[in-house]
Design a protein around this motif. Structure first.
Motif, PDB file in Angstrom:
ATOM      1  N   GLU A  50     112.747  79.508  27.125  1.00 36.27           N
ATOM      2  CA  GLU A  50     112.572  80.874  26.638  1.00 36.27           C
ATOM      3  C   GLU A  50     113.382  81.107  25.363  1.00 36.27           C
ATOM      4  O   GLU A  50     112.901  81.751  24.419  1.00 36.27           O
ATOM      5  CB  GLU A  50     113.012  81.857  27.719  1.00 36.27           C
TER       6      GLU A  50
ATOM      7  N   LEU B 180      97.770  78.608  24.605  1.00 38.96           N
ATOM      8  CA  LEU B 180      97.617  77.726  25.766  1.00 38.96           C
ATOM      9  C   LEU B 180      98.557  76.537  25.677  1.00 38.96           C
ATOM     10  O   LEU B 180      99.179  76.140  26.671  1.00 38.96           O
ATOM     11  CB  LEU B 180      96.166  77.263  25.850  1.00 38.96           C
TER      12      LEU B 180
ATOM     13  N   THR C 213     105.506  74.161  30.712  1.00 43.18           N
ATOM     14  CA  THR C 213     105.374  73.565  32.042  1.00 43.18           C
ATOM     15  C   THR C 213     105.871  72.129  32.042  1.00 43.18           C
ATOM     16  O   THR C 213     106.506  71.684  33.006  1.00 43.18           O
ATOM     17  CB  THR C 213     103.903  73.614  32.495  1.00 43.18           C
TER      18      THR C 213
ATOM     19  N   GLN D 265     101.413  76.456  24.152  1.00 45.39           N
ATOM     20  CA  GLN D 265     102.760  76.933  24.439  1.00 45.39           C
ATOM     21  C   GLN D 265     103.035  76.934  25.936  1.00 45.39           C
ATOM     22  O   GLN D 265     104.093  76.496  26.398  1.00 45.39           O
ATOM     23  CB  GLN D 265     102.930  78.353  23.897  1.00 45.39           C
ATOM     24  N   THR D 266     102.079  77.420  26.721  1.00 49.72           N
ATOM     25  CA  THR D 266     102.248  77.478  28.180  1.00 49.72           C
ATOM     26  C   THR D 266     102.321  76.079  28.776  1.00 49.72           C
ATOM     27  O   THR D 266     103.165  75.802  29.636  1.00 49.72           O
ATOM     28  CB  THR D 266     101.080  78.254  28.810  1.00 49.72           C
TER      29      THR D 266
ATOM     30  N   LYS E 229     111.685  79.164  22.547  1.00 47.71           N
ATOM     31  CA  LYS E 229     110.326  79.656  22.289  1.00 47.71           C
ATOM     32  C   LYS E 229     110.349  80.896  21.412  1.00 47.71           C
ATOM     33  O   LYS E 229     109.435  81.115  20.606  1.00 47.71           O
ATOM     34  CB  LYS E 229     109.630  79.959  23.616  1.00 47.71           C
TER      35      LYS E 229
ATOM     36  N   GLN F   2     114.059  76.693  32.347  1.00 51.52           N
ATOM     37  CA  GLN F   2     113.178  77.778  31.929  1.00 51.52           C
ATOM     38  C   GLN F   2     113.896  78.761  31.013  1.00 51.52           C
ATOM     39  O   GLN F   2     113.274  79.378  30.132  1.00 51.52           O
ATOM     40  CB  GLN F   2     112.642  78.508  33.154  1.00 51.52           C
TER      41      GLN F   2
END
Length: 416
Positions: free
Chosen positions: A330, A376, A383, A378-379, A333, A326
């Protein structure tokens, strides 16, 4: 009321001071500009080519001002609505936990606005482009530009410059400014919104150095104290020393990093078949671990600046930790989201530069749909990286790759 007056007086003094300094600077540079104007034009011609603003015409400045102005206006409009809804939702919590007005304004909302403005920046860019470009097309301004011999590629120049300015601003804010404000906002939420942070951990096993493994039975992050501590050192797959302590505490006032104090300690040193034991009440020691390495809480990766994220990821990878996906997502991103400004700008200009009878309503709807789909996606891709083992860099760039194809298709269909 007196505080507001004092703040107003302070701002007025600051503004007057800035005006005086600006006037002094202008007076100092005035002889230099006067000398430049006195030179023959052929001496100044090479200098003009070095000036990047020399290549921007009046039409370029017109579009850049429209783009940036509409972008800022859309941010102010949507964020204002978001603040109204957020106040309505959290007013009861602020009242129950007796949150002071100053903390609500400066600790929470002063950091709430930049965070969500940067998060939804692709949406604002797309809305801004669709809105004012459709208006230009509706007024036949784009038709006039193309009729004068300007190509669609030349028309994109001011749009790309504006997108570059927005992308640089988003990257700087997301990488260096917003993470520091997110720390303050999370602290406020833990105090006045009952969003409790994870402050303890148990059965922690961590490789702190090559061949050195630390174990903590129970750790309390509020007191920076661990209980049931053991430190094992190995050489050639054999244990050569062991440090046990009932309590270990991080020294927060020390100038050195990794400074810990071990209490009720016992050190076992193994030399062949012999064993040497040393014990005592307290000992200062340097162990390459920090409190942030021991307790993980939701959204912790958002509180690190990009250089801190990079150092943290490399340090955890050297330790063999698997809990860095994660953080990697980040990190990548933040870079990928900045490039989204270019892609969505090209899509927006290509869609809205053609004059149609339906007006801008259809394009605004398409723009909102594509922007929300991008956020959406991106999320979902993040995941996939966290739960499905997708490479972090690929997961962060999947939305940009897919939308790059859409941008190319829209560009090929744009009017010329």
């Amino acid at each position: 009321m007196s505080k507001i007056k004092s703040i107003w007086q302070m701002m007025k003094r600051w503004w007057q001071t800035m005006k005086r300094w600006w006037q002094r600077l202008v007076n100092m540079l005035r002889p230099f500009f006067k000398w430049l104007r006195s030179l023959p034009w052929y001496r100044l011609a090479p200098l003009k080519k070095l000036n990047p603003f020399h290549y921007l015409k009046r039409m370029d400045w017109y579009i850049i001002k429209k783009f940036i102005g509409t972008y800022i206006y859309s941010i102010l409009l949507i964020i204002s609505i978001s603040i109204v809804f957020d106040v309505n939702e959290n007013l009861a919590k602020f009242t129950n936990y007796h949150a002071p007005l100053r903390a609500i304004v400066f600790d929470y909302y002063a950091n709430f606005v930049p965070y969500f403005a940067n998060l939804f920046s692709p949406l604002f860019v797309f809305i801004a482009v669709i809105f004012f470009t459709s208006k230009l097309a509706g007024n036949s301004e784009i038709i006039a530009m193309l009729a004068c011999g300007m190509s669609f590629k030349r028309l994109l120049r001011p749009y790309i410059i504006s997108a570059a300015l927005i992308a640089l601003l988003n990257f700087y804010l997301g990488s260096y400014i917003i993470p520091k404000g997110t720390v303050v906002r999370h602290d406020f939420e833990s105090l006045y919104k009952n969003n409790k942070k994870n402050t303890s951990a148990s059965n922690i096993q961590l490789m702190v150095d090559k061949g050195v493994v630390a174990y903590i039975s129970q750790y309390d992050d509020i007191r920076k104290t661990g209980y049931g501590f053991a430190l094992y050192k190995f050489e050639n797959k054999k244990m050569v020393s062991q440090l046990n302590a009932s309590v270990i505490q991080y020294d927060t006032i020390s100038e050195e990093r990794y400074h810990w104090k071990a209490r009720n300690y016992k050190i076992r040193t193994l030399k062949g078949m012999r064993e040497q034991i040393t014990s005592g009440n307290e000992i200062d020691t340097l162990i390459q671990m920090e409190p942030m390495d021991l307790v993980f809480s939701g959204g912790q990766q958002e509180t690190f600046t990009s250089p801190e994220l990079k150092r943290y990821i490399s340090k955890q990878q050297e330790r063999g930790s698997s809990n860095v996906v994660q953080y990697e997502v980040e990190y990548h991103k933040r870079i990928a989201s900045s490039f989204a400004s270019f892609i969505l700008t090209i899509i927006g200009v290509s869609l809205s530069s053609r004059k149609r009878k339906g007006g801008m309503g259809l394009y605004l709807g398409i723009g909102l749909a594509l922007s929300f789909t991008y956020i959406l996606l991106q999320t979902i891709s993040a995941t996939f990286a966290i739960n499905a083992g997708t490479p972090s860099m690929l997961a962060a760039w999947i939305p940009n790759i897919l939308y790059a194809f859409i941008a190319y298709f829209c560009y090929r269909q744009a009017p010329n």
